[in-house]
Design an enzyme around this catalytic site. Structure first.
Site, PDB file in Angstrom:
ATOM      1  N   PHE A  35       8.716  -4.835  -5.028  1.00  0.00           N
ATOM      2  CA  PHE A  35       8.214  -3.564  -5.472  1.00  0.00           C
ATOM      3  C   PHE A  35       8.034  -2.252  -4.621  1.00  0.00           C
ATOM      4  O   PHE A  35       8.742  -1.189  -5.114  1.00  0.00           O
ATOM      5  CB  PHE A  35       6.572  -4.059  -5.733  1.00  0.00           C
ATOM      6  N   GLY A  37       9.745  -3.035  -1.319  1.00  0.00           N
ATOM      7  CA  GLY A  37      10.494  -3.632  -0.126  1.00  0.00           C
ATOM      8  C   GLY A  37      11.890  -3.807  -0.920  1.00  0.00           C
ATOM      9  O   GLY A  37      12.186  -3.788  -2.031  1.00  0.00           O
ATOM     10  N   LEU A  72       1.312 -10.005   4.224  1.00  0.00           N
ATOM     11  CA  LEU A  72       1.448  -8.879   4.122  1.00  0.00           C
ATOM     12  C   LEU A  72       1.739  -8.237   2.859  1.00  0.00           C
ATOM     13  O   LEU A  72       1.839  -6.874   2.785  1.00  0.00           O
ATOM     14  CB  LEU A  72       2.949  -8.690   5.142  1.00  0.00           C
ATOM     15  N   TYR A 144      -6.649   0.313  -3.039  1.00  0.00           N
ATOM     16  CA  TYR A 144      -6.270  -0.216  -2.008  1.00  0.00           C
ATOM     17  C   TYR A 144      -7.330  -0.503  -0.662  1.00  0.00           C
ATOM     18  O   TYR A 144      -7.452  -1.833  -0.239  1.00  0.00           O
ATOM     19  CB  TYR A 144      -5.196   0.802  -1.413  1.00  0.00           C
ATOM     20  N   ARG A 185       4.943   7.959   2.881  1.00  0.00           N
ATOM     21  CA  ARG A 185       3.881   8.228   3.712  1.00  0.00           C
ATOM     22  C   ARG A 185       4.425   9.440   4.825  1.00  0.00           C
ATOM     23  O   ARG A 185       5.695   9.856   4.687  1.00  0.00           O
ATOM     24  CB  ARG A 185       3.834   7.019   4.623  1.00  0.00           C
TER      25      ARG A 185
HETATM   26  P1  NAD Z   1       5.793  -1.830   2.528  1.00  0.00           P
HETATM   27  O1  NAD Z   1       5.471  -1.242   1.180  1.00  0.00           O
HETATM   28  O2  NAD Z   1       6.942  -1.670   3.121  1.00  0.00           O
HETATM   29  O3  NAD Z   1       5.562  -3.556   2.388  1.00  0.00           O
HETATM   30  C1  NAD Z   1       4.966  -4.435   1.401  1.00  0.00           C
HETATM   31  C2  NAD Z   1       5.662  -5.433   0.855  1.00  0.00           C
HETATM   32  O4  NAD Z   1       4.972  -6.052   0.011  1.00  0.00           O
HETATM   33  C3  NAD Z   1       7.030  -4.847  -0.045  1.00  0.00           C
HETATM   34  O5  NAD Z   1       8.264  -5.561   0.399  1.00  0.00           O
HETATM   35  C4  NAD Z   1       6.554  -5.197  -1.441  1.00  0.00           C
HETATM   36  O6  NAD Z   1       7.698  -5.084  -2.289  1.00  0.00           O
HETATM   37  C5  NAD Z   1       6.018  -6.459  -1.267  1.00  0.00           C
HETATM   38  N1  NAD Z   1       4.878  -6.515  -2.268  1.00  0.00           N
HETATM   39  C6  NAD Z   1       4.245  -5.832  -2.746  1.00  0.00           C
HETATM   40  N2  NAD Z   1       3.366  -6.441  -3.717  1.00  0.00           N
HETATM   41  C7  NAD Z   1       3.575  -7.818  -3.904  1.00  0.00           C
HETATM   42  C8  NAD Z   1       3.148  -8.789  -4.684  1.00  0.00           C
HETATM   43  N3  NAD Z   1       2.489  -8.671  -5.510  1.00  0.00           N
HETATM   44  N4  NAD Z   1       3.909 -10.061  -4.411  1.00  0.00           N
HETATM   45  C9  NAD Z   1       4.858 -10.161  -3.592  1.00  0.00           C
HETATM   46  N5  NAD Z   1       5.449  -9.156  -2.867  1.00  0.00           N
HETATM   47  C10 NAD Z   1       4.623  -7.912  -2.810  1.00  0.00           C
HETATM   48  O7  NAD Z   1       4.326  -1.662   3.410  1.00  0.00           O
HETATM   49  P2  NAD Z   1       4.153  -2.001   4.850  1.00  0.00           P
HETATM   50  O8  NAD Z   1       3.815  -0.762   5.676  1.00  0.00           O
HETATM   51  O9  NAD Z   1       5.374  -2.924   5.495  1.00  0.00           O
HETATM   52  O10 NAD Z   1       2.849  -2.830   4.922  1.00  0.00           O
HETATM   53  C11 NAD Z   1       2.789  -4.307   5.032  1.00  0.00           C
HETATM   54  C12 NAD Z   1       1.295  -4.831   4.950  1.00  0.00           C
HETATM   55  O11 NAD Z   1       0.638  -4.038   6.200  1.00  0.00           O
HETATM   56  C13 NAD Z   1       0.581  -4.262   3.659  1.00  0.00           C
HETATM   57  O12 NAD Z   1      -0.319  -5.414   3.465  1.00  0.00           O
HETATM   58  C14 NAD Z   1      -0.050  -3.159   4.372  1.00  0.00           C
HETATM   59  O13 NAD Z   1      -1.513  -3.140   3.434  1.00  0.00           O
HETATM   60  C15 NAD Z   1      -0.411  -3.395   5.768  1.00  0.00           C
HETATM   61  N6  NAD Z   1      -0.707  -2.119   6.430  1.00  0.00           N
HETATM   62  C16 NAD Z   1       0.237  -1.514   6.843  1.00  0.00           C
HETATM   63  C17 NAD Z   1       0.140  -0.281   7.481  1.00  0.00           C
HETATM   64  C18 NAD Z   1       1.246   0.602   8.004  1.00  0.00           C
HETATM   65  O14 NAD Z   1       0.988   1.720   8.494  1.00  0.00           O
HETATM   66  N7  NAD Z   1       2.651   0.526   7.619  1.00  0.00           N
HETATM   67  C19 NAD Z   1      -1.187   0.147   7.859  1.00  0.00           C
HETATM   68  C20 NAD Z   1      -2.144  -0.857   7.443  1.00  0.00           C
HETATM   69  C21 NAD Z   1      -1.863  -1.647   6.800  1.00  0.00           C
HETATM   70  N1  UDP Z   2       0.354  13.709   4.356  1.00  0.00           N
HETATM   71  C1  UDP Z   2       0.998  15.250   4.448  1.00  0.00           C
HETATM   72  N2  UDP Z   2       2.163  15.347   4.022  1.00  0.00           N
HETATM   73  C2  UDP Z   2       3.035  14.387   3.331  1.00  0.00           C
HETATM   74  C3  UDP Z   2       2.395  12.952   3.236  1.00  0.00           C
HETATM   75  C4  UDP Z   2       1.020  12.847   3.697  1.00  0.00           C
HETATM   76  O1  UDP Z   2       0.241  15.950   4.966  1.00  0.00           O
HETATM   77  O2  UDP Z   2       3.972  14.639   2.782  1.00  0.00           O
HETATM   78  C5  UDP Z   2      -1.001  13.633   5.069  1.00  0.00           C
HETATM   79  C6  UDP Z   2      -2.023  12.812   4.150  1.00  0.00           C
HETATM   80  O3  UDP Z   2      -2.550  13.822   3.410  1.00  0.00           O
HETATM   81  C7  UDP Z   2      -2.932  12.197   4.974  1.00  0.00           C
HETATM   82  C8  UDP Z   2      -1.864  12.070   6.316  1.00  0.00           C
HETATM   83  O4  UDP Z   2      -0.498  12.912   6.072  1.00  0.00           O
HETATM   84  O5  UDP Z   2      -3.761  13.205   5.577  1.00  0.00           O
HETATM   85  C9  UDP Z   2      -1.440  10.505   6.396  1.00  0.00           C
HETATM   86  O6  UDP Z   2      -0.935  10.108   4.971  1.00  0.00           O
HETATM   87  P1  UDP Z   2      -0.198   8.799   4.749  1.00  0.00           P
HETATM   88  O7  UDP Z   2      -0.133   8.678   3.316  1.00  0.00           O
HETATM   89  O8  UDP Z   2       1.236   8.629   5.814  1.00  0.00           O
HETATM   90  O9  UDP Z   2      -1.400   7.597   5.258  1.00  0.00           O
HETATM   91  P2  UDP Z   2      -2.883   7.357   5.076  1.00  0.00           P
HETATM   92  O10 UDP Z   2      -3.599   8.681   4.420  1.00  0.00           O
HETATM   93  O11 UDP Z   2      -2.702   6.258   4.260  1.00  0.00           O
HETATM   94  O12 UDP Z   2      -3.452   7.332   6.415  1.00  0.00           O
END
Ligand code: NAD
Ligand code: UDP
Length: 314
Positions: A35, A37, A72, A144, A185
């Site tokens: 989705f 990835g 994850l 979320y 992001r």
């Molecule tokens: P990402 O979107 O790059 O990765 C998520 C992966 O999960 C993708 O490959 C997607 O295809 C897969 N996926 C989604 N729904 C699915 C489903 N129903 N079945 C199978 N696969 C599915 O995001 P990420 O940054 O790599 O995040 C990974 C995990 O870490 C997530 O659970 C996210 O909530 C958590 N997380 C990440 C961050 C961050 O800053 N990167 C912060 C907090 C939490």
């Molecule tokens: N943000 C921004 N410009 C962008 C994307 C995000 O100013 O193009 C801001 C967003 O409003 C938030 C912060 O950056 O205050 C972090 O956003 P992100 O979506 O990365 O993560 P999260 O809000 O889930 O921490």
């Protein structure tokens, strides 16, 4: 044999986790529905003898024999998780139930990738694990935030009721190579905009803060948490160096040597005002703290996106 299942293994964090665990000699099964990835994130592993890829959606049960499960799977960018909010809830709730059911049946240890979002718009700063949070249950981020809160509840209940060996990591904003160009992001948006010479889009007045952790630091901490005996309480993982979004935009423009200008866009609703992890627990229990500073991590990430955008042009 150390057989490991990684759900969401083709995503940003999951693909780095696949790399690290394979390097440590594990046998890795990656499950992903693609989705948010991409096969490109793990293509270099396709010929690895201890790597397997299964296209599967975790809202449906799956039966595998493994020793550990890193759960994850879940879109992490607001753009992606709001695209199909109901599916996001299903992934966190039904997906986590399926993974916990599997863990229970095969007696595997299981780790949930939870999030700083469970603290919502925090009234306590910096956030400690003991803080219960300030989350809007009916807003556009709720699918979320609340999904992950239920996932944490499920983890604790399976632990208390069924003795499942659980780990919960609350991940704070993490960035690095393999974030998707269209991820949405803030770090990837700003870098891609700056490299293309497009306006850098700051939402609101840019005074909101986040604390950014480089991916290699985070992956080390996730693995250390999984491998720590008896560590079932939730733990914050992130880099406590806090920055405003405006400062981040200015830093990225400087580091990319871009001529981009900053423009303002409306602040999305329920956007948390401040966010910074208290990582005392991780320091105490794991002896972990991040090593990579923001500038160093951003330079690595900029180099990645520069190459990716060049390839796209060809
Ligand atoms: P990402 O979107 O790059 O990765 C998520 C992966 O999960 C993708 O490959 C997607 O295809 C897969 N996926 C989604 N729904 C699915 C489903 N129903 N079945 C199978 N696969 C599915 O995001 P990420 O940054 O790599 O995040 C990974 C995990 O870490 C997530 O659970 C996210 O909530 C958590 N997380 C990440 C961050 C961050 O800053 N990167 C912060 C907090 C939490
Ligand atoms: N943000 C921004 N410009 C962008 C994307 C995000 O100013 O193009 C801001 C967003 O409003 C938030 C912060 O950056 O205050 C972090 O956003 P992100 O979506 O990365 O993560 P999260 O809000 O889930 O921490």
């Amino acid at each position: 044999m150390n057989r490991i299942l990684i759900t969401g293994g083709a995503g940003f964090l999951g693909s780095h986790l696949c790399d690290s665990l394979l390097e440590k000699g594990a046998d890795v099964v990656c499950v992903d529905n693609f989705f948010s990835g991409y096969k490109d994130n793990i293509r270099h592993l396709f010929s690895h003898p201890y790597f397997e890829l299964i296209r599967h959606d975790i809202i449906h049960p799956i039966f595998l024999e493994v020793d550990k499960i890193y759960n994850l799977a879940c879109p992490a960018s607001p753009l992606h998780y709001q695209h199909n909010a109901i599916k996001t809830v299903k992934t966190s709730v039904m997906g986590t139930i399926n993974m916990l059911g599997l863990a229970k049946r095969i007696k595997a240890r299981i780790l949930l990738a939870s999030t700083s979002e469970i603290y919502g718009n925090p009234a306590v700063h910096p956030q400690q694990e003991s803080y219960w949070g300030n989350v809007n249950p009916v807003g556009i981020r709720s699918c979320y935030d609340e999904g992950k809160r239920v996932a944490e509840t499920l983890m604790m209940d399976y632990h208390r009721q069924n003795n499942v060996d659980t780990r919960i990591v609350r991940i704070f904003n993490t960035y690095g190579p393999r974030m998707a160009i269209n991820d949405g992001r803030v770090v990837s948006n700003f870098i891609v905009q700056a490299l293309r010479g497009e306006p850098v889009t700051v939402y609101g007045d840019g005074t909101q803060t986040r604390s950014f952790c480089y991916v290699s630091d985070l992956i080390d901490a996730i693995i250390m948490t999984m491998d720590k005996e008896g560590f079932t309480q939730p733990v914050n993982l992130g880099n406590p160096a806090e920055s405003t979004i405006l400062e981040l935009a200015e830093k990225i423009i400087k580091l990319t040597k871009s001529s981009s200008k900053i423009i303002r866009k409306p602040l999305p609703s329920d956007d948390p005002v401040r966010r910074c992890p208290d990582i005392s627990l991780a320091k105490e229990k794991l002896g972990w703290q991040p090593k990579i500073g923001l500038e160093e991590g951003l330079l690595e990430t900029i180099a990645y996106f520069r190459e990716k955008l060049e390839l796209k042009k060809k």
